[in-house]
Scaffold this active site. Structure first.
Site, short mmCIF file in Angstrom:
data_model
loop_
_atom_site.label_atom_id
_atom_site.label_comp_id
_atom_site.label_asym_id
_atom_site.label_seq_id
_atom_site.Cartn_x
_atom_site.Cartn_y
_atom_site.Cartn_z
N SER A 133 0.82 -1.22 0.00
CA SER A 133 0.00 0.00 0.00
C SER A 133 0.86 1.28 0.00
O SER A 133 0.59 2.22 -0.75
CB SER A 133 -0.95 0.00 1.20
OG SER A 133 -0.24 -0.21 2.38
N HIS A 151 -1.60 -9.03 2.51
CA HIS A 151 -1.20 -7.74 3.12
C HIS A 151 -2.28 -7.36 4.14
O HIS A 151 -2.40 -8.00 5.18
CB HIS A 151 -1.02 -6.73 1.99
CG HIS A 151 -0.50 -5.39 2.40
ND1 HIS A 151 0.18 -5.17 3.56
CD2 HIS A 151 -0.57 -4.16 1.78
CE1 HIS A 151 0.52 -3.88 3.65
NE2 HIS A 151 0.07 -3.25 2.58
N HIS A 209 7.05 -12.95 8.69
CA HIS A 209 7.16 -11.61 8.11
C HIS A 209 8.23 -11.60 7.04
O HIS A 209 9.23 -12.31 7.14
CB HIS A 209 7.49 -10.57 9.19
CG HIS A 209 7.10 -9.19 8.76
ND1 HIS A 209 7.92 -8.40 8.01
CD2 HIS A 209 5.96 -8.50 8.96
CE1 HIS A 209 7.28 -7.26 7.77
NE2 HIS A 209 6.10 -7.28 8.33
N ARG A 264 4.66 -4.39 17.48
CA ARG A 264 3.26 -3.96 17.30
C ARG A 264 2.31 -5.05 17.78
O ARG A 264 1.22 -4.78 18.27
CB ARG A 264 3.01 -3.61 15.82
CG ARG A 264 3.96 -2.53 15.31
CD ARG A 264 3.84 -2.34 13.82
NE ARG A 264 4.00 -3.59 13.10
CZ ARG A 264 3.64 -3.80 11.84
NH1 ARG A 264 3.07 -2.83 11.17
NH2 ARG A 264 3.84 -4.96 11.26
N ASP A 276 -0.81 -8.60 12.50
CA ASP A 276 -2.17 -8.99 12.08
C ASP A 276 -2.71 -10.17 12.87
O ASP A 276 -3.90 -10.47 12.81
CB ASP A 276 -2.16 -9.35 10.58
CG ASP A 276 -1.68 -8.19 9.74
OD1 ASP A 276 -2.06 -7.06 10.05
OD2 ASP A 276 -0.90 -8.41 8.79
N1 HAX Z 1 2.86 -20.70 8.03
C1 HAX Z 1 3.44 -21.73 7.39
N2 HAX Z 1 4.54 -21.60 6.61
C2 HAX Z 1 5.06 -20.36 6.51
C3 HAX Z 1 4.51 -19.25 7.18
C4 HAX Z 1 3.37 -19.45 7.96
N3 HAX Z 1 2.78 -18.44 8.61
N4 HAX Z 1 5.23 -18.15 6.88
C5 HAX Z 1 6.21 -18.57 6.05
N5 HAX Z 1 6.10 -19.90 5.84
C6 HAX Z 1 6.89 -20.70 4.94
C7 HAX Z 1 6.79 -20.10 3.53
O1 HAX Z 1 5.61 -20.55 2.88
C8 HAX Z 1 8.05 -20.57 2.90
O2 HAX Z 1 7.88 -21.91 2.52
P1 HAX Z 1 8.59 -22.52 1.20
O3 HAX Z 1 10.07 -22.40 1.48
O4 HAX Z 1 8.08 -23.92 1.17
O5 HAX Z 1 8.14 -21.68 0.04
C9 HAX Z 1 9.04 -20.55 4.07
O6 HAX Z 1 8.26 -20.58 5.26
C10 HAX Z 1 9.93 -19.31 4.09
O7 HAX Z 1 9.13 -18.16 4.11
P2 HAX Z 1 9.73 -16.78 4.70
O8 HAX Z 1 10.90 -16.40 3.86
O9 HAX Z 1 9.92 -16.90 6.16
O10 HAX Z 1 8.52 -15.75 4.47
P3 HAX Z 1 8.17 -14.91 3.15
O11 HAX Z 1 9.01 -13.66 3.14
O12 HAX Z 1 8.21 -15.77 1.94
O13 HAX Z 1 6.66 -14.52 3.41
C11 HAX Z 1 4.78 -13.82 4.69
C12 HAX Z 1 6.28 -13.64 4.44
C13 HAX Z 1 4.31 -12.80 5.70
C14 HAX Z 1 3.98 -13.61 3.36
C15 HAX Z 1 4.56 -15.28 5.21
O14 HAX Z 1 5.23 -15.43 6.45
C16 HAX Z 1 3.09 -15.63 5.36
O15 HAX Z 1 2.45 -16.02 4.38
N6 HAX Z 1 2.52 -15.48 6.59
C17 HAX Z 1 1.12 -15.74 6.80
C18 HAX Z 1 0.25 -14.58 6.26
C19 HAX Z 1 0.43 -13.33 7.12
O16 HAX Z 1 0.38 -13.41 8.35
N7 HAX Z 1 0.62 -12.17 6.45
C20 HAX Z 1 0.75 -10.88 7.16
C21 HAX Z 1 2.18 -10.38 7.24
C22 HAX Z 1 2.29 -9.04 7.93
C23 HAX Z 1 1.98 -7.90 6.97
O17 HAX Z 1 2.78 -7.54 6.12
N8 HAX Z 1 0.80 -7.32 7.09
O18 HAX Z 1 0.41 -6.31 6.29
#
Ligand code: HAX
Length: 434
Positions: A241, A271, A317, A326, A372
């Site tokens: 955003s 997001h 994250h 937060r 979140d």
């Molecule tokens: N549950 C299970 N597995 C997870 C995970 C979770 N909450 N978070 C990361 N992983 C996995 C990923 O899928 C990835 O797996 P692969 O290697 O098999 O592809 C691995 O762990 C490494 O991921 P990472 O490098 O630690 O995290 P990314 O930078 O790829 O992604 C995310 C960051 C926030 C998108 C991710 O942690 C996620 O999807 N979390 C759940 C959704 C969420 O809570 N989103 C809000 C984030 C906060 C925000 O920005 N809000 O606006």
């Protein structure tokens, strides 16, 4: 001239000199390399944006203008009898870089009150939208509808804008637009979920306090609103955003166009939508067991989610590599006011168990709950439906995004325009290296 504008004028001069010096003397200095994984991987980890509004330290968490969450909550002035600071004080801090005095924040509160009246045509547009329209779509439409008010756009059409004075027109737009956002948000809430029984604003109340009042939610929701709007106001400029708002403004679109774009940018489930997803996950768990789960039951539920190929929402994250301050701050609020709420109890149990599972059985880089994870539980405690969560997030990001685009114009940053490569070209890079 307003005190805040005078201060900005001084700071703009200083920062302009700094930027000119960097560009003139050190423009060729390299600050990083780019890998194929980063190009394909959403530019993660690439330092290609500049902002002074906030900085996300991977281990310490967010710093707003250099201040940690705890410092901000301790140092910013608060309304009498309130536990949380004025959002107007956070706006002052993000804009100027300084903690405002009581007098300085009073000036912003007064300007915001004077400017928060929303034009009637905005209400007519909202009233005519289908009731099924999502509330964040309604907010984006309302902001876009007001674009005709833009002082910046008008001055541009009259050839009055130069690179040097552009920020002053942007400043007027920011002051006109920001105070209206919580007013419109509360109107949408009452229109959609409270039978259109509107509550008029209370002229004695501040940004967060008046929002809670117009929503019709009792104390301490006023303090939670102030807190939430501060905590989510900015998280560097790389999230979808903030980045979208910045990019749209970089083509000299005004604050209305730019913020409407940022509001749309927040909507995705990865997001702003993650708040909703995290709450749903906790609700499903509670519904399935009809009680607070034991350690084994919670572990099994995590496995069910992971085995279904899904992520556990509210954990992890893209940048942070430690506990999210937060989350911790909202946890403290919850411990004080939500101790008997079953969903909140579940958040605490999950906090103790889920990170261990994620740490041992996935390659997650940060197993801790993110912001979140808990926000949705608190919003829902106060009766707010899930699809309104992103509007609350939008009010917060308006504070940071508008501060960012004001400084973009002040420091004369040019239009954003990265280059693209084809997959074939990437493959050739590899072949040439071998
Ligand atoms: N549950 C299970 N597995 C997870 C995970 C979770 N909450 N978070 C990361 N992983 C996995 C990923 O899928 C990835 O797996 P692969 O290697 O098999 O592809 C691995 O762990 C490494 O991921 P990472 O490098 O630690 O995290 P990314 O930078 O790829 O992604 C995310 C960051 C926030 C998108 C991710 O942690 C996620 O999807 N979390 C759940 C959704 C969420 O809570 N989103 C809000 C984030 C906060 C925000 O920005 N809000 O606006």
């Amino acid at each position: 001239m307003l005190g805040i504008k005078e201060k900005l004028k001084e700071k703009v001069e200083i920062q302009r000199e700094e930027v000119t010096k960097l560009l003139k003397n050190y423009g060729d200095v390299k600050i990083g390399d780019i890998t194929i994984a980063q190009v394909i991987g959403g530019m993660r980890g690439l330092k290609v944006l500049v902002t002074d509004i906030s900085y996300l330290d991977p281990f310490e968490g967010i710093r707003y203008r250099g201040y940690t969450v705890d410092e901000v909550l301790e140092k910013l002035p608060k309304p009498k009898g309130a536990e949380m600071p004025y959002d107007e004080a956070q706006f002052y801090l993000l804009m100027t870089g300084d903690i405002p005095t009581e007098e300085e924040v009073r000036e912003v509160i007064d300007i915001f009150k004077e400017k928060r009246k929303v034009p009637n045509y905005v209400y007519r547009v909202l009233d005519s939208m289908p009731r099924e329209a999502r509330p964040d779509v309604m907010l984006a439409v309302a902001v876009g509808t007001m674009q005709q008010e833009s002082v910046f756009a008008k001055a541009y059409a009259e050839n009055k804008i130069t690179k040097q004075n552009a920020w002053e027109y942007m400043f007027e737009d920011v002051l006109n637009l920001l105070p209206k956002i919580p007013m419109i948000a509360a109107y949408i809430y009452r229109l959609k979920y409270k039978n259109n029984e509107q509550i008029p604003q209370n002229p004695d109340l501040d940004f967060g306090g008046n929002f809670a009042y117009m929503m019709g939610i009792d104390k301490p929701y006023d303090d939670f609103s102030r807190l939430y709007f501060i905590l989510l106001s900015d998280h560097e400029s790389g999230n979808v955003s903030a980045h979208t708002t910045h990019l749209v403004a970089s083509a000299w679109a005004d604050a209305y166009y730019s913020l409407a774009a940022g509001i749309n940018g927040l909507s995705g489930p990865l997001h702003g939508g993650a708040t909703q997803e995290a709450l749903k996950w906790f609700q499903e768990l509670l519904k399935k067991l009809n009680k607070i789960p034991t350690k084994q039951e919670l572990e099994q539920f995590c496995w069910d989610t992971l085995n279904a190929g899904q992520v556990i929402p509210g954990y992890g994250h893209a940048v942070l590599r430690n506990k999210d301050p937060r989350f911790e701050t909202q946890l403290k609020f919850g411990e004080q006011y939500l101790a008997n709420d079953n969903l909140f109890k579940l958040v605490i149990v999950a906090y103790k168990i889920v990170p261990n599972i994620l740490k041992h059985y996935t390659s997650i880089k940060n197993p801790w709950p993110n912001v979140d994870n808990i926000s949705g539980t608190i919003h829902s405690h106060y009766g707010i439906p899930e699809d309104f969560f992103s509007v609350l997030f939008d009010i917060s990001i308006a504070i940071g995004s508008l501060s960012n685009i004001l400084w973009d114009r002040a420091l004369e940053y040019p239009i954003g325009r990265p280059r693209s490569v084809t997959i074939d070209q990437l493959s050739k890079f590899v072949t040439n290296k071998i």
